[in-house]
Scaffold this motif. Sequence first.
Motif, PDB file in Angstrom:
ATOM      1  N   ASN A 344       0.812  -1.214   0.000  1.00 37.37           N
ATOM      2  CA  ASN A 344       0.000   0.000   0.000  1.00 37.37           C
ATOM      3  C   ASN A 344       0.848   1.268   0.000  1.00 37.37           C
ATOM      4  O   ASN A 344       0.368   2.333  -0.401  1.00 37.37           O
ATOM      5  CB  ASN A 344      -0.923   0.019   1.219  1.00 37.37           C
ATOM      6  N   ASP A 354      -6.574   6.118  -0.600  1.00 37.94           N
ATOM      7  CA  ASP A 354      -6.473   6.312   0.843  1.00 37.94           C
ATOM      8  C   ASP A 354      -6.409   7.801   1.203  1.00 37.94           C
ATOM      9  O   ASP A 354      -6.914   8.215   2.248  1.00 37.94           O
ATOM     10  CB  ASP A 354      -5.236   5.602   1.389  1.00 37.94           C
ATOM     11  N   ASN A 371       0.039  10.308   2.567  1.00 37.75           N
ATOM     12  CA  ASN A 371      -0.235   9.736   1.245  1.00 37.75           C
ATOM     13  C   ASN A 371       0.235  10.663   0.123  1.00 37.75           C
ATOM     14  O   ASN A 371       0.778  10.205  -0.890  1.00 37.75           O
ATOM     15  CB  ASN A 371      -1.728   9.455   1.101  1.00 37.75           C
TER      16      ASN A 371
END
Length: 398
Positions: A344, A354, A371
């Motif tokens: 991820n 996300d 992120n």
Amino acid sequence: MFFHTMKYTLLNLLRDKGQVFWCVAFPLLLGTMFHFAFGGLGSGESFSAIPVAVVMQEESSELRSMFDSLSKPGEDQFLEVTYASAADARELLKAKEVYGIITADLPTVSDYRNAASIEDVSTYPLSLALSAEMTSDPLYQSILSVLVDRFNIEYSAIAQAAMKDPAKLPALLHTVSEEVSYIRHESLGAGSVDESLTYFFNLIAMTCLYAAMIGNTLAISNQANLSDLGARRNVSPVPRLLATLGDLTGALIFEFSSLLITIVYLTLVLKVDFGNHLGGVTLTCLCGCLAGLSLGFLVGCIGQFSKETKFGFLMAAIMICCFLSGLMIGNMRALVEDFCPLLNRINPAALISDALYSLVVYPSYTRFFTNIAGLLLLSALFCLGGLALVRRKKYASL
């Protein structure tokens, strides 16, 4: 020359019907399909009154009043009561017209007066009979069981207090009638979250990664051994780095503008709620487009494979990234986080989805900017790698 190259790259992309379809039309079509397919996932199921048969062994105005109150028509109707005899109630249960049978046998006042102790009187006046064949909706049967158990427990406590210590009866009645909640409701974010939103988040991530196709085309068009345009560009006096940056900037403007059209369509037409953070959504889209564009540019600069081979590899990579982020299975990103969280962190689709998710759910921006930082880091690595490969290429003859 930078702006000249950027301008004509943008014009070429606008005239390319294939790119316009995949970057503009296809996300709109897929978003519309998602809206009709998954639009009701988070709306919640409406509760309907539970059909139940009530058998009164002895007529009791108090119990009948209670059941009538629970079955009063309206938004808060809890039960759909059918008063019946024991035989008729069994037929209703056998025909699956009711979820259970509540048998009521409430002791009378004379029963308490004649009783020597509390053990001589039934303190559990309600009993519930269920059908083992009705397994389609066990939730309603569980609710009926809880209702009967709670009534019996409270009735037993009141009956024992009335016979043993009547002075405590008022305080007990007040305690039983008072509803105490041990749960405090707090909002985690400004927007609402439902399961369908994850699919729209991943739709945006997929659209961002489609910029890789444009980046791949630009990289190939700058290589003399792979395209005629690349041969002409390599013999021109324009610095290769300047021309490449102009191409990438024009492509980024095209892809980002296409994605903004998708966001506007999802928000205003399909009424998809992305929360109150439009600035954060825009920043995520910009960084996502940059990550997708730089990924395609890097792949296009690697090796001497044909354009079709690189396109096939990119499409497979994009679909795998989108699958792992939850485009096909909504909770896939959570499963990957449990078993291999590193995926991820390096999956651009997961980082994009996300980031959008954290905007809606979390009140702080820590996870969001984490992120975004991951997307910018991947973009920098891809761009630097692609530029290094382009600058190192030399041709013996053109």
